[in-house]
Write an enzyme that holds these catalytic residues in place. Structure first.
Site, PDB file in Angstrom:
ATOM      1  N   HIS A  75       0.788  -1.052  -0.062  1.00 42.72           N
ATOM      2  CA  HIS A  75      -0.190  -0.129  -0.018  1.00 42.72           C
ATOM      3  C   HIS A  75       0.881   1.228   0.011  1.00 42.72           C
ATOM      4  CE1 HIS A  75      -2.847  -2.872   2.253  1.00 42.72           C
ATOM      5  NE2 HIS A  75      -3.569  -2.601   1.042  1.00 42.72           N
ATOM      6  N   SER A  88      -2.849  -7.909   2.738  1.00 40.69           N
ATOM      7  CA  SER A  88      -2.938  -7.695   4.143  1.00 40.69           C
ATOM      8  C   SER A  88      -3.310  -9.046   4.948  1.00 40.69           C
ATOM      9  CB  SER A  88      -4.049  -6.989   4.518  1.00 40.69           C
ATOM     10  OG  SER A  88      -3.724  -5.688   4.041  1.00 40.69           O
ATOM     11  N   LYS A 127     -15.543  -8.527   5.729  1.00 40.42           N
ATOM     12  CA  LYS A 127     -15.108  -9.371   6.573  1.00 40.42           C
ATOM     13  C   LYS A 127     -14.799  -8.748   7.993  1.00 40.42           C
ATOM     14  CE  LYS A 127     -12.610  -8.524   3.097  1.00 40.42           C
ATOM     15  NZ  LYS A 127     -11.621  -7.720   2.574  1.00 40.42           N
TER      16      LYS A 127
HETATM   17  O1  PNS Z   1      -8.959  -3.212   0.269  1.00 44.13           O
HETATM   18  P1  PNS Z   1     -10.293  -3.826  -0.384  1.00 44.13           P
HETATM   19  O2  PNS Z   1     -11.266  -4.416   0.738  1.00 44.13           O
HETATM   20  O3  PNS Z   1     -10.480  -4.391  -1.580  1.00 44.13           O
HETATM   21  O4  PNS Z   1     -11.354  -2.386  -0.518  1.00 44.13           O
HETATM   22  C1  PNS Z   1     -12.481  -2.475  -1.022  1.00 44.13           C
HETATM   23  C2  PNS Z   1     -13.129  -0.828  -0.837  1.00 44.13           C
HETATM   24  C3  PNS Z   1     -13.413  -0.517   0.475  1.00 44.13           C
HETATM   25  C4  PNS Z   1     -12.582  -0.095  -1.790  1.00 44.13           C
HETATM   26  C5  PNS Z   1     -14.724  -1.215  -1.505  1.00 44.13           C
HETATM   27  O5  PNS Z   1     -15.462  -2.371  -0.898  1.00 44.13           O
HETATM   28  C6  PNS Z   1     -15.514   0.019  -1.420  1.00 44.13           C
HETATM   29  O6  PNS Z   1     -15.232   1.004  -2.326  1.00 44.13           O
HETATM   30  N1  PNS Z   1     -16.336  -0.011  -0.629  1.00 44.13           N
HETATM   31  C7  PNS Z   1     -17.451   1.451  -0.612  1.00 44.13           C
HETATM   32  C8  PNS Z   1     -18.768   0.962  -1.004  1.00 44.13           C
HETATM   33  C9  PNS Z   1     -18.861   1.208  -2.394  1.00 44.13           C
HETATM   34  O7  PNS Z   1     -18.727   2.457  -2.886  1.00 44.13           O
HETATM   35  N2  PNS Z   1     -19.110   0.286  -3.000  1.00 44.13           N
HETATM   36  C10 PNS Z   1     -19.711   0.303  -4.744  1.00 44.13           C
HETATM   37  C11 PNS Z   1     -18.429   0.279  -5.399  1.00 44.13           C
HETATM   38  S1  PNS Z   1     -18.377  -1.344  -6.107  1.00 44.13           S
END
Ligand code: PNS
Length: 166
Positions: free
Chosen positions: A25, A135, A49
Site C-alpha cells: 500500500h 494484508s 469480513k
Molecule cells: O481493500 P479492499 O477490501 O479491497 O477495499 C474495497 C473497498 C473498500 C475499496 C470497496 O469495498 C468500496 O469501495 N467500498 C465502499 C462501498 C462502495 O462504494 N461500493 C460500490 C463500489 S463497487
C-alpha cells in the site's frame, strides 16, 4: 507533482480496508504522488469480513506508516464515489497485483463509473518484489509467528505482535 499555475490541484482517493496497511500500500501511495498533487487514503468503515484491526487502529497505523507530504488519511462510510466527490477527487487509485485481482477490480471500477462518470479509476502495479503481498497474508504469517518485518512498517509489526501476543 504540483498543479500547473492557475489549474486546480489534482486529487486522488486511494480506498481500501487496510487491515493492516502493508509496504505494498505504501508503495502505491508513493506512486500516486507522481500524477496527483494530493492523495486521500480512504479507509472503509464497513468491510465485508470481520477486520482484525478496528477502524481507529487501521487509520492510526496508516498515519504512522505514510507520513509523507501530500497524503491525508481519512475514513469513509457509504459509497466511495460520494466520498470522492465530497473531498473533490476525480481519480480513484487501485492496485493490480495479479490477474486474479482483475475481475473484482474491473467490476468495481465499472460500477463506480456508472455511479459517477466524472471519476476515473486508475490501476497501478506495485513494485515487483511486493506483488505477492496482501494484508490477509500478512495477518496469517503474523498469526503463526512468522517474520513480517520486510512486509510492513515497524508500527504495524508491533500492532500485530500486540494482537497475536508473539
Ligand atoms: O481493500 P479492499 O477490501 O479491497 O477495499 C474495497 C473497498 C473498500 C475499496 C470497496 O469495498 C468500496 O469501495 N467500498 C465502499 C462501498 C462502495 O462504494 N461500493 C460500490 C463500489 S463497487
Amino acid at each position: 507533482m504540483s498543479a500547473a499555475p492557475g489549474s486546480r490541484p489534482r486529487l486522488a482517493v486511494y480506498p481500501g480496508s487496510f487491515d493492516p496497511v502493508t509496504r505494498g500500500h505504501e508503495d502505491l501511495i508513493r506512486r500516486s504522488l507522481a500524477f496527483a498533487d494530493r492523495v486521500v487514503v480512504a479507509v472503509a468503515v464497513n468491510v465485508s469480513k470481520q477486520p482484525l484491526f478496528t477502524l481507529e487502529e487501521r487509520v492510526s497505523l496508516l498515519r504512522e506508516a505514510v507520513r509523507f507530504p501530500g497524503v491525508e488519511v481519512r475514513s469513509f462510510d457509504g459509497l466511495l464515489v460520494d466520498f470522492a466527490r465530497e473531498v473533490g477527487a476525480s481519480i480513484i487509485v487501485r492496485g493490480l497485483r495479479a490477474v486474479s485481482d482483475f475481475e473484482y477490480e474491473f467490476q468495481m471500477a465499472l460500477m463506480n463509473r456508472t455511479l459517477d462518470p466524472k471519476i476515473e479509476t486508475v490501476f497501478l502495479m506495485p513494485a515487483f518484489d511486493l506483488t505477492y503481498l496482501s494484508s490477509s497474508l500478512v495477518r496469517e504469517v503474523a498469526r503463526f509467528g512468522g517474520d513480517v518485518s520486510q512486509l510492513v512498517h515497524p508500527a504495524v509489526q508491533r500492532a500485530l505482535r500486540g494482537k497475536f501476543g508473539r
